[in-house]
Design a protein around this motif. Structure first.
Motif, short mmCIF file in Angstrom:
data_model
loop_
_atom_site.label_atom_id
_atom_site.label_comp_id
_atom_site.label_asym_id
_atom_site.label_seq_id
_atom_site.Cartn_x
_atom_site.Cartn_y
_atom_site.Cartn_z
N ASP A 16 0.88 3.12 24.16
CA ASP A 16 0.53 1.71 24.14
C ASP A 16 -0.97 1.48 24.01
OD1 ASP A 16 -0.28 2.47 26.67
OD2 ASP A 16 1.43 1.53 27.67
N ILE A 17 -1.73 2.52 23.57
CA ILE A 17 -3.17 2.38 23.34
C ILE A 17 -3.41 2.47 21.84
CG2 ILE A 17 -5.46 3.32 23.78
CD1 ILE A 17 -4.43 4.47 26.39
N GLY A 18 -3.90 1.39 21.22
CA GLY A 18 -4.17 1.37 19.79
C GLY A 18 -5.55 1.92 19.48
N ILE A 19 -5.98 1.79 18.20
CA ILE A 19 -7.27 2.32 17.78
C ILE A 19 -8.41 1.62 18.52
CG2 ILE A 19 -7.29 0.76 15.80
CD1 ILE A 19 -8.95 4.22 16.05
N TYR A 75 -1.76 18.65 18.74
CA TYR A 75 -1.08 18.50 20.02
C TYR A 75 -1.37 17.13 20.61
CZ TYR A 75 -1.21 23.60 19.51
OH TYR A 75 -1.11 24.87 19.04
N PRO A 76 -0.67 16.11 20.17
CA PRO A 76 -0.92 14.76 20.71
C PRO A 76 -0.29 14.58 22.08
CG PRO A 76 0.84 14.68 19.09
CD PRO A 76 0.35 16.11 19.11
N GLU A 77 -0.84 15.26 23.07
CA GLU A 77 -0.28 15.19 24.41
C GLU A 77 -1.40 15.03 25.42
OE1 GLU A 77 0.87 19.23 26.00
OE2 GLU A 77 0.91 19.67 23.85
N GLY A 218 -17.42 11.03 26.51
CA GLY A 218 -16.35 10.06 26.30
C GLY A 218 -15.34 10.49 25.25
N PHE A 219 -15.76 11.36 24.31
CA PHE A 219 -14.80 11.82 23.30
C PHE A 219 -13.64 12.56 23.96
CE2 PHE A 219 -17.69 15.51 23.55
CZ PHE A 219 -16.79 16.55 23.68
N GLU A 220 -13.91 13.24 25.07
CA GLU A 220 -12.84 13.94 25.77
C GLU A 220 -11.87 12.96 26.41
OE1 GLU A 220 -11.13 15.25 28.22
OE2 GLU A 220 -10.95 17.37 27.82
N ALA A 221 -12.41 11.82 26.86
CA ALA A 221 -11.54 10.81 27.46
C ALA A 221 -10.54 10.29 26.43
CB ALA A 221 -12.38 9.67 28.01
N ILE A 222 -10.96 10.21 25.17
CA ILE A 222 -10.04 9.77 24.11
C ILE A 222 -8.96 10.83 23.90
CG2 ILE A 222 -9.85 9.18 21.67
CD1 ILE A 222 -12.77 8.26 21.79
N ALA A 223 -9.38 12.07 23.72
CA ALA A 223 -8.42 13.14 23.44
C ALA A 223 -7.47 13.38 24.59
CB ALA A 223 -9.17 14.43 23.11
N GLU A 231 -0.27 6.70 16.89
CA GLU A 231 -0.66 7.54 15.76
C GLU A 231 -1.85 8.44 16.12
OE1 GLU A 231 -0.48 5.72 11.72
OE2 GLU A 231 -0.48 3.83 12.85
N PRO A 232 -1.69 9.31 17.11
CA PRO A 232 -2.83 10.09 17.61
C PRO A 232 -3.48 10.99 16.56
CG PRO A 232 -0.76 10.94 18.45
CD PRO A 232 -0.44 9.64 17.80
N GLY A 233 -2.70 11.56 15.65
CA GLY A 233 -3.27 12.43 14.63
C GLY A 233 -4.27 11.72 13.75
N ARG A 234 -4.11 10.43 13.57
CA ARG A 234 -5.01 9.63 12.74
C ARG A 234 -6.06 8.90 13.57
NH1 ARG A 234 -4.31 4.18 10.83
NH2 ARG A 234 -5.48 3.78 8.92
N ASN A 235 -5.63 8.31 14.68
CA ASN A 235 -6.52 7.45 15.45
C ASN A 235 -7.49 8.19 16.35
OD1 ASN A 235 -5.56 5.06 14.37
ND2 ASN A 235 -3.96 4.81 15.92
N VAL A 236 -7.08 9.34 16.89
CA VAL A 236 -7.97 10.07 17.81
C VAL A 236 -9.25 10.54 17.12
CG1 VAL A 236 -8.20 12.13 19.23
CG2 VAL A 236 -6.18 10.69 19.46
N PRO A 237 -9.17 11.25 15.97
CA PRO A 237 -10.43 11.65 15.30
C PRO A 237 -11.30 10.46 14.92
CG PRO A 237 -8.58 12.87 14.40
CD PRO A 237 -7.99 11.79 15.27
N ARG A 238 -10.70 9.39 14.41
CA ARG A 238 -11.48 8.21 14.02
C ARG A 238 -12.19 7.61 15.23
NH1 ARG A 238 -7.34 4.33 11.53
NH2 ARG A 238 -9.18 3.03 11.13
N ALA A 239 -11.47 7.50 16.33
CA ALA A 239 -12.05 6.90 17.54
C ALA A 239 -13.19 7.77 18.08
CB ALA A 239 -10.97 6.71 18.61
N ILE A 240 -13.01 9.09 18.03
CA ILE A 240 -14.04 10.00 18.55
C ILE A 240 -15.35 9.84 17.79
CG2 ILE A 240 -14.72 12.44 18.64
CD1 ILE A 240 -11.87 13.11 19.50
#
Length: 789
Positions: A16-19, A75-77, A218-223, A231-240
């Motif tokens: 439930d967390i978006g980009i 590993y989107p976990e 903070g990048f670790e907090a995102i991951a 959509e973690p595979g797409r949104n996590v790198p972009r957010a970082i």
């Protein structure tokens, strides 16, 4: 793990967390106490060169951020760096990475909340009542906020995520206002002079880079929250990368503004007017040098006046609050991931029935935060009256800055291993689909490792020692509690997802791995005969084998198919005579079938394992019997039986070749057990060379010794002369239903598992064959040790 009905329940978190929420997690953690507290500390240390210190920290963090972006796409976990390392390395050493993270995150949150308490006590309490600050301890406001944040995180990530977005937007706006006011007074000469004065302070710049590294974590907090990001595979790198780029620019501008302020005589006059105990310019400069964390607060008053000052102060407090919130969220998810891998007790994996949050993990995070606040800022003042403790060898500079250094030590330790994991992952899983790839592997991860180590050794010496002590405590906890629970470690590497249990208290257990249901009847017949004779029980295991890159949790979905194999094997009634033999069954999930079998032997303390073998020559030169069977034969800490799968029913005649020795005696025990149950007749066969007189004498002795083991079954002995022992045994086997042969003693460096003669007989005999190998205890372990060195 499983239930009697074969069902299993797995807990997972809602996405439930978006980009925008993901970016706010990163920006909210980076633009927090760091920008309001560390920027002032950095400038008080190295002036305008603080920009260089921040850029160095950002570059180091960005190298590691590449690793996090790649792993998050695979590993989107939940669990961040700990989860990535655990999914890459097959070692319990991953525990220490998790330990570092579960201390590093709470220490970071403690830094934010201690900073909150300091600013609140310094700037807000005097507005309420002039004497209130003396009546209440300065840290009380931080603990109140901590309690509120813990309650918020217990409620759920959607609520805490929405809160994060609102607070992050608010403080970004306030910082823009601060920058607008400060940049109006931009003076190139002041900045140039500050750079010149501090340009050669290399050690101080290094220390400052290590100090401010926490701001970019903070990048670790995102991951870490990838399991809850859409959509973690797409949104996590972009957010970082968006978060890090944006924050680096903001920090550089803030450093410029603070540098301009503290070098302005009018700013020093402001300090003389408003700060108690500061009476002149020298006193003002000394105050900034010793209280750099407050420099930005007074700079806001200098540039924006009283109204602007308190707007910025309130914004700073909200920033510290949001950073602490993001860190509590991330820290609790690391504990959740560790519990899932049995590096923490099961309770930390439990999700609240109503809120679907890992409430025990959240509560533990809160307790650790409170501990660090007291340990670094309260206890030193109570016991020593100061935050600097001299031991004669090293001075421990406690207080807010020390919390940041300690947190950096713990987090950097984990990041070094995460970068190693990228290199290992590329070699271990070259064909794995990666949504994002680190460029230039292994060069970029190696650079990241070296850069992290450079920052690590630049951590303040006292905090460095405390960090080492914390790691040693973690190792002690492992050996005292976590690692001592061998069953938990086994379940982590090869989970039991179905367990069919028929209670029995038997002293002997034979393990029977079943892969092909068509082989179940033959193997179960033999196992029942042996177990019946020994008054023992049977444990049947079937393994769900997964590719290396697939998380073990995915294997639970395939457990139903394996359960059918299990139940078919357990239903076999052939063998055992009239004796009742209890049969239990389990389904395990693992990446390696051989290791899952070995784990089962260890966990259930099996006395023997019976392996099925289809016979024939293996296609690979490094395999003797079969890749899985070979490993189990070599490494099992129990007796091993290998039965060649073939046709046939009950046994009426058994051929028992012998040449003496422990393995031959074990083969005789197995033959006697089967004959005792089936009524078969045993023929003990000894082959000697025709011209070997000494061999004839020894053969007679060997036949007599073996015969004494068969005194309660029908048997006969035969002495055969032949030049080729294996050929003689193979030829004789045509007249028998079953041939049982013991392993031979061979050199520890030879590529064999049972011995040359037994393996030849096993492949070429005309009857069914069982090869037997006795567990020789320490001798077997030493041979295995030498074999793999």
């Amino acid at each position: 793990m499983g239930s009697e009905e074969g069902t299993s329940v797995e807990t997972e978190l809602d996405r439930d967390i978006g980009i925008v929420g993901a970016i706010s997690l990163g920006v909210g953690t980076m633009i927090a106490a760091g920008i309001f507290v560390l920027s002032g500390l950095a400038v008080s240390n190295v002036g305008a060169m603080a920009i260089v210190a921040f850029v160095i920290a950002a570059i180091v963090a960005s190298f590691t951020a590449f690793a996090y972006a790649e792993f998050a796409s695979i590993y989107p976990e939940s669990g961040g760096g700990y989860a990535y390392v655990s999914n890459t390395f097959d070692s319990d050493l991953t525990y220490i990475v998790g330990w570092s993270m579960i201390l590093g995150y709470p220490a970071s949150a403690a830094f934010y909340l201690a900073s909150f308490s300091d600013w609140f006590d310094r700037f807000i309490v005097p507005l309420v009542a002039s004497g209130l600050g003396e009546a209440l301890p300065f840290w009380i406001s931080g603990l109140v906020i901590l309690a509120l944040l813990i309650s918020l995180n217990l409620k759920g990530t959607e609520e805490s995520g929405q809160f994060q977005i609102v607070v992050t937007l608010l403080k970004v706006v306030l910082i823009i206002v601060f920058l607008y006011g400060g940049l109006q007074a931009f003076d190139t000469t002041t900045i140039q002079q500050s750079v010149t004065d501090n340009l050669t302070k290399y050690r101080d710049i290094g220390l400052t880079s290590a100090l401010v590294f926490i701001t970019f974590f903070g990048f670790e907090a995102i991951a870490t929250n990838a399991e809850e990001i859409e959509e973690p595979g797409r949104n996590v790198p972009r957010a970082i990368f968006f978060s890090m780029g944006f924050v680096t620019i903001v920090y550089a501008l803030v450093v410029l503004v603070v540098t301009l302020a503290i070098n302005n005589p009018q700013y020093l006059d402001l300090l003389i007017r408003v700060v108690e105990g500061v009476g002149d310019t020298a006193g003002a400069q000394s105050f900034i040098a010793n209280n750099g964390e407050l420099a930005m607060g007074y700079a806001a008053s200098f540039y924006l006046g009283n109204v602007g000052f308190y707007v910025i102060i309130v914004g700073a407090l909200f920033s510290m609050l949001s950073a602490a919130n993001a860190t509590v969220l991330a820290g609790s998810r690391v504990k959740l991931a560790m519990s899932r891998r049995d590096h923490l007790p099961d309770r930390f994996e439990n999700l609240h029935d109503s809120f679907n949050t890992p409430y025990w993990s959240v509560l533990l995070t809160g307790c650790l935060i409170a501990f660090f606040i007291f340990f670094f800022t309260v206890i030193p003042r109570l016991l020593f009256g100061t935050t600097t403790i001299h031991t004669g060898i090293i001075a421990f500079h406690m207080g807010i800055e020390a919390i940041a250094h300690f947190a950096d030590f713990m987090l950097l330790t984990g990041l070094v291993v995460v970068n190693l994991a990228v290199i290992r992952s590329r070699r271990k899983y070259p064909d794995l689909d990666r949504g994002f790839e680190v460029p230039g592997v292994p060069v970029v991860p190696v650079v990241a490792i070296l850069a992290n180590l450079v920052l690590l050794v630049n951590v303040e010496p006292g905090a460095f020692v405390l960090g080492l002590l914390a790691e040693l405590i973690g190792i002690g906890v492992w050996f005292a509690f976590v690692g001592a629970t061998s069953e938990a470690a086994i379940e982590r590497e090869a989970p039991t997802v179905v367990h069919e249990k028929h209670p029995a208290d038997r002293d002997y257990q034979i393990l029977v791995p079943i892969a092909n249901p068509d082989h179940a009847e033959q193997l179960m017949r033999t196992a029942r005969d042996i177990a019946a004779d020994k008054g023992g029980e049977i444990l049947v295991v079937s393994v769900v084998a997964l590719p290396e890159q697939t998380p073990l949790s995915e294997g639970r979905e395939q457990a139903t198919e394996r359960r059918d194999v299990l139940e078919r094997a357990m239903a076999v009634e052939a063998g055992g005579g009239d004796t009742e033999v209890p049969v239990n069954g389990i389904v395990r999930v693992g990446h390696h079938v051989d290791q899952a079998i070995l784990h089962t032997i260890t966990q259930h303390d099996s006395d023997a394992v019976l392996l099925g073998w289809r016979g024939g020559k293996p296609r690979r030169r490094d395999v003797v019997v079969g890749s899985t069977v070979d490993v189990v034969i070599r490494q099992a800490d129990c007796d091993v039986l290998v039965e060649r799968i073939g046709d046939g029913g009950d046994f009426e005649s058994i051929l028992l070749p012998t040449a003496g020795g422990p393995h031959a005696r074990y083969a005789a025990e197995v033959a006697r057990a089967i004959a005792h149950t089936t009524g078969a007749t045993i023929t003990v066969l000894q082959v000697v060379s025709p011209d070997d007189r000494k061999g004839h004498e020894l053969a007679e002795v060997s036949l007599d010794e073996t015969a004494r083991l068969l005194d309660d079954v029908d048997y006969e002995t035969r002495l055969v002369e032949a030049e080729d022992v294996a050929d003689a045994i193979v030829g004789a086997s045509a007249d028998y239903d079953l041939t049982i042969i013991g392993a031979t003693r061979e050199g520890i460096l030879q590529q064999i598992v049972m011995g040359a003669i037994p393996e030849t007989v096993g492949r070429e005999a005309h009857s069914r064959v069982i090869m037997a190998k006795r567990d020789l205890g320490i001798a077997s372990r030493l041979r295995r040790w030498f074999r793999w060195r």
